[in-house]
Every structure is written in structure tokens, then in C-alpha cells.
Design a protein around this motif. Structure first.
Motif, short mmCIF file in Angstrom:
data_model
loop_
_atom_site.label_atom_id
_atom_site.label_comp_id
_atom_site.label_asym_id
_atom_site.label_seq_id
_atom_site.Cartn_x
_atom_site.Cartn_y
_atom_site.Cartn_z
N ARG A 1 -8.25 -7.82 6.25
CA ARG A 1 -7.52 -8.28 5.06
C ARG A 1 -6.55 -7.21 4.57
O ARG A 1 -5.40 -7.51 4.20
N SER B 1 -3.58 -7.08 6.96
CA SER B 1 -2.70 -8.23 6.74
C SER B 1 -1.84 -8.04 5.50
O SER B 1 -0.65 -8.38 5.50
N GLN B 2 -2.41 -7.49 4.44
CA GLN B 2 -1.64 -7.25 3.23
C GLN B 2 -0.57 -6.19 3.45
O GLN B 2 0.57 -6.33 2.96
N ALA C 1 0.92 -5.54 6.31
CA ALA C 1 1.96 -6.16 7.14
C ALA C 1 2.87 -7.05 6.31
O ALA C 1 4.09 -7.10 6.53
N ASP C 2 2.30 -7.77 5.34
CA ASP C 2 3.12 -8.62 4.48
C ASP C 2 4.06 -7.79 3.61
O ASP C 2 5.23 -8.15 3.41
N ARG C 3 3.57 -6.68 3.07
CA ARG C 3 4.41 -5.84 2.22
C ARG C 3 5.52 -5.16 3.02
O ARG C 3 6.61 -4.91 2.47
N ASN D 1 6.88 -6.54 5.67
CA ASN D 1 7.64 -7.61 6.36
C ASN D 1 7.53 -7.47 7.88
O ASN D 1 8.53 -7.57 8.60
N LYS E 1 3.24 -10.98 12.81
CA LYS E 1 1.79 -11.07 13.01
C LYS E 1 1.33 -10.31 14.24
O LYS E 1 0.19 -9.85 14.30
#
Length: 341
Positions: A144, A147-148, A150-152, A154, A157
Motif C-alpha cells: 500500500r 502504491s501511494q 507511485a501515485d504521488r 506519477n 504500475k
């Protein structure tokens, strides 16, 4: 004539017949063969499908013409005993091959009877959560966190998946005991970015995590040593396009900055300097020679480098500036008028 020859002639004649048929003829043939459902009293009326009851009804007289219609739509009913539950889904989480058993557990809501388990506030608890071992719980929390991050940043996956695999290897090896899982996850993200060819700086990873830059660097070296991994050395070209994109610089300035940094490294003008500081100084030199000028502060904010660091690398490159620019570069400001620092 034998039966085999007769059957062959029949097959050949049918084959020639179907080869010369048009698509319109085929559609008409299919429509003629398939049974059609219509109201005997109103054959031209379009039937209404009642998916809830599974019937087909004539809108003119209300006659049920067909029954047992299969509803292929989405299931919107909720099967939970909690009235406040807004999620009608009755499927579990997606399968995760990195967890033991693929994480195919079923979460069963507690019933209204005496056997239901509640906490001290009266909220229902799930019994099967007690069976989740500490190893899987640590992996889920780390995944988790990755994943967070990677989202921040950009990031796609595929990079998060590589970081998850690295964390799984470290976790199973049990070679980094005493290190926090957040530090290991941050270091795995840094390694995954470099392995996928989109490196990020320690400061960028530190900005989206809870770990200091020094701790990420320590864990990074330990992971490389224990897993025997090899990562390619970062170069100035790995950061140039991203820095110029964030600064809204045109492609001509980006090409010039890339050439300046490459020649500066080849001529050994900036020994001991990191590729990030060299790239930032090259962007500063190229922008000052163009019409789109950027200050050292603007470049430092994007690259994560202090203004003093950019200034020191720029001062080493400035005496040979006439040898660093591409030959086809169009100067808005001549080299003689560039700032000395």
C-alpha cells in the motif's frame, strides 16, 4: 456411382453455393432460421424486457410472451447485514500472487445473533482477520505504501510491481532485520525506478515517503549487497527531459542542455559532481543563452538541487562554454554575455 463420390459431389455443390452468397443473403438466412418471439395479437409491437421478473411483455395488451430472460447486467444488490454499507459488491479483493494463498480470503459480515463479534464500541469485527499472519500484514502495508508513492510520483504500475517484488525478496530473505518496512519500501521504489530506466533522486523519493534521505541511501546499499543486484549508473540524460518539461523549456533548449552536459562529462570539466547537479547547470547555461531564461532558483526547485551547487558546477563549465554548445544552436544571448556565475 459409389456413395463416396455422390457425397463428394453434394459437398462441392453446397460449397460453391455458399461461396457465392453475399452477407445480406447470410443475414436473411440466419433471421429465417432463428425463432422470433412476438405477440400473437400485436406482432409488430416491440416487446419490453422485464429483467426483474425475467419476462418479455407486449406493451399493447400486457401479454407475457417469453419468460426466463437472463439478466446480463451488473449486480447492484447488497448482501451485507449492515444497513450503512454502500458497497454492493460481493467479490473479494483482486488476487495478489505475492501473498500466501493469493489473498483469496472471504470477508464475512457478522450476523445479528449472539455469535456476532463486536469491539468495545459495538462495531462488528471480522473473525477471519484474526487468521491473517503478521508476514502478510506487513506485506500488505508495504504494498500500500509503495502504491501511494507511485501515485504521488506519477509512475506507471509496472514500476510499483517491480518494487513490490523487490520488497517481497527482502522480506523473505530476512536480511534487513531492524530496518523499518517504510525505509525498505522507499529504497525498493528507488531501485525499481533505476531498473526501469526512469530514475528518481533520493530527494524525490524522500518527499513522498516518511523516511530521511540518509536512511533511504543506507537501506539502498544494503539491498544491493544482500540481493546481489546491479543497477546502471545514472547519467545526465536521465533527468534532462523531465527537468526541461517541468520548466516549460522548448525542445531546442533541451537538446542544447543535453549536449552541454554530455560534453562537460566527456571533457572532465566537472569531476566529482553528481549527474543531477551537472544536468541542472547545463539547463541553466542553455536557458541563459536562449530566449527562455530560467533562474538558478527555478531550476533548483525542479531538480532538487541547491543554488550553490548549480553555481559551482556552472562556474566549472563556463570557461569552456564555446566548446559545449551544439553548432546549430541559435543564440539569443551570445556566449560572451552569459553570466559568469
Amino acid at each position: 456411382m459409389s456413395d463416396a463420390i455422390r457425397q463428394y459431389h453434394i459437398y462441392s455443390s453446397r460449397k460453391k453455393h455458399f461461396l457465392h452468397r453475399t452477407p445480406e443473403h447470410c443475414e436473411k438466412d440466419m433471421a429465417r432460421r432463428m425463432p422470433t418471439i412476438s405477440c400473437p395479437e400485436h406482432p409488430d409491437a416491440p416487446l419490453v424486457e422485464d429483467y426483474h421478473a425475467g419476462d418479455m411483455i407486449c406493451p399493447e395488451c400486457g401479454r407475457v410472451v417469453g419468460d426466463r430472460v437472463v439478466d446480463v447486467g451488473t449486480e447492484w444488490r447488497t448482501f451485507s447485514n449492515e444497513k450503512s454499507d454502500k458497497d454492493p459488491s460481493r467479490v473479494g479483493a483482486s488476487e495478489n500472487p505475492l501473498l500466501d494463498g493469493g489473498d483469496l480470503s472471504t470477508m464475512i459480515a457478522s450476523g445479528p445473533g449472539s455469535e456476532s463479534v463486536t469491539d468495545e464500541f459495538g462495531r462488528p469485527m471480522y473473525r477471519n482477520r484474526r487468521t491473517l499472519n503478521s508476514s502478510d500484514r506487513a506485506l500488505i502495508n508495504a504494498f500500500r505504501e509503495i502504491s501511494q508513492m507511485a501515485d504521488r510520483l506519477n509512475l506507471p504500475k509496472v514500476i510499483a510491481d517491480r518494487a513490490n517484488n523487490l520488497f517481497k525478496q527482502v522480506h523473505e530473505g530476512k536480511t534487513l532485520k531492524g530496518r523499518s518496512n517504510d525505509a525498505i519500501a522507499s529504497a525498493c521504489m528507488y531501485i525499481a525506478c533505476r531498473q526501469e530506466g526512469v530514475p528518481r533522486t533520493f530527494k524525490e523519493i524522500c518527499a513522498v515517503s516518511k523516511i530521511s534521505k540518509k536512511e533511504i541511501g543506507r537501506v539502498f546499499k544494503l539491498i544491493l549487497k544482500n540481493l546481489e543486484l546491479n543497477v546502471e549508473l545514472i547519467t545526465t540524460g536521465d533527468f534532462m527531459s523531465r527537468f526541461c518539461s517541468h520548466l516549460n523549456l522548448p525542445l531546442t533548449v533541451q537538446k542544447a542542455a543535453t549536449q552541454i552536459a554530455k560534453r562537460a562529462v566527456e571533457m572532465d570539466l566537472v569531476p566529482g559532481r553528481s549527474p543531477i547537479s551537472i544536468a541542472a547547470a547545463a539547463v541553466y547555461m542553455a536557458s541563459q543563452a536562449s530566449a527562455d531564461k530560467k533562474s538558478q532558483k527555478d531550476i533548483g526547485d525542479v531538480a532538487g538541487v541547491a543554488e550553490v551547487t548549480i553555481r559551482q558546477s556552472y562556474k566549472l563549465m563556463y570557461p569552456k562554454a564555446h566548446l559545449l554548445f551544439p553548432e546549430d544552436f541559435k543564440f539569443a544571448t551570445p556566449i560572451e554575455q552569459l553570466p559568469a556565475q
